[in-house]
Design an enzyme around this catalytic site. Sequence first.
Site, PDB file in Angstrom:
ATOM      1  N   CYS A   1      41.778  45.637  42.788  1.00  0.00           N
ATOM      2  CA  CYS A   1      41.020  44.590  43.472  1.00  0.00           C
ATOM      3  C   CYS A   1      41.849  43.308  43.562  1.00  0.00           C
ATOM      4  CB  CYS A   1      39.675  44.386  42.786  1.00  0.00           C
ATOM      5  SG  CYS A   1      38.445  43.576  43.834  1.00  0.00           S
TER       6      CYS A   1
ATOM      7  N   HIS B   1      37.144  49.905  41.867  1.00  0.00           N
ATOM      8  CA  HIS B   1      36.807  49.750  40.453  1.00  0.00           C
ATOM      9  C   HIS B   1      36.244  51.074  39.924  1.00  0.00           C
ATOM     10  CE1 HIS B   1      37.309  45.391  40.206  1.00  0.00           C
ATOM     11  NE2 HIS B   1      36.646  45.272  41.337  1.00  0.00           N
TER      12      HIS B   1
END
Length: 506
Positions: free
Chosen positions: A332, A440
Amino acid sequence: MTQAVMLQGTASDVGKSVLAAGLCRIFYQDGLRTAPFKSQNMALNSGITPDGKEMGRAQIFQAEAAGITPDVRMNPVLLKPTSDRQAQVVLMGKVATNMDAVSYHDYKPRLREQILAVYNSLAQEYDVIVLEGAGSPAEINLRDRDIVNMGMAEMAQCPVILVADIDRGGVFAAIYGTLALLHKQERDRVKGVIINKFRGDVALLYSGIEQIESLTGVPVLGVMPWLDVDLEDEDGVALQNDKYRGNAPRDITIAIVQLPHISNFTDFNALAAQPDVRIRYIRRPEALTDVDLVILPGSKNTLSDLAWLRESGMADAVLQTHRQGVPVMGICGGYQMLGDTIVDEVESGLGTQPGLGLLNTITRFAQDKTTTQVNATMSDELPGWLAAAAGLPVRGYEIHMGETVLQEGCCTAMTLQKNGCSVADGAVTADGLAFGTYLHGLFDSDAFTRAVVNGLRARKGLAPWETTFCYAEHKARQFDLLAEAMRQHIDIDKIYTIMQQYQEPV
């Protein structure tokens, strides 16, 4: 009629979240439909529900302990700090606005009605609700607009059990002081105390317990020992306390760069649980030695953390480690930092900034946040240490406000399935020494994790570990161990009685 109990603490990080998960597990084991609830959560560890709503990780793992699917109603307000003074406000799983602390304090009364409605709707569907407070109910400067501690207990009309951490010292002062600062009606709501994180012979506490019960009139329901269970932490306090600085010798050492605004460090729990992996959180350049993989984690303020990397010397240390042939991975915000260029007119307003340059990518921030669970497939051909992961299915979730475009020299790392469409995600260099993704929870996919760890083992000339570690089974065992310990050390029958016989203070 739905029963409820609320755990509040004498301070942050006293163990409320874990004990709440333990109660959820106990009630689930006893055949009761149970749900967790925390009206307001301040944390950078968040997850995504099946319907694409963002909520705190603590309530997600509490829901897992209760054997149910996470529901955003379990955490209607999520505050995600973006700086020392501001936070992103997430209401019912979607970004509402950014506010400073004073503005949010003024805004809180407007949330009461919505929080109560959400709580009541949840209570209609379950036999027991296990509520969790935040910090301490004795924050007297915040009491008049409280929506998460005694203010929430009042809305839910439920009893409170106070949790105190003996490991930090001063446990009896913390119990007495907290109760002394409460209004009488609030004190009358507290029906028990749990002393948590005790090490040693509990007999040494007996005289103190007798005195604190005499002084406060509140019974101590149990003394929980320091438990060696592997469960998620709600926020970065655990990192600040060095909880995750592993010392056990393992074949593979993975360094996680501890960014100032690190988010979703729960991404690495499954890695840390691997029997041959040691996780080290790194804050200083000189500590980045003798590692097999470096990971830049998620960040709530990408450019601010990128500036910190450079100012602290960590950027140079990461680049030097990469030049020595150690793979570097980004997730991310960490993925964005690994690129050539970041264009941010949204999060920080700093405009165009250079990244670390390990991936030839350009990231542009956007106003809208992507929040979704996804299934994905790793690319059919992956280089180096990632080769064994080629073609494997993975599952995870996205939480980001940017789009990253690959330039020459980068290959797609995986393909996501979103809304019936195939979407490319992530980037990897031809030698595999730089790899990034927005996904994630990637390491919760057991086969993928074992493949990449075995890839790291192969780089060191070590034989592969043939047994695939099942993280879901591992978590279930941890929940059961926690419940077993709580039944042994806490008067659970008394907690049932407290819930069943509770009457609101007059």
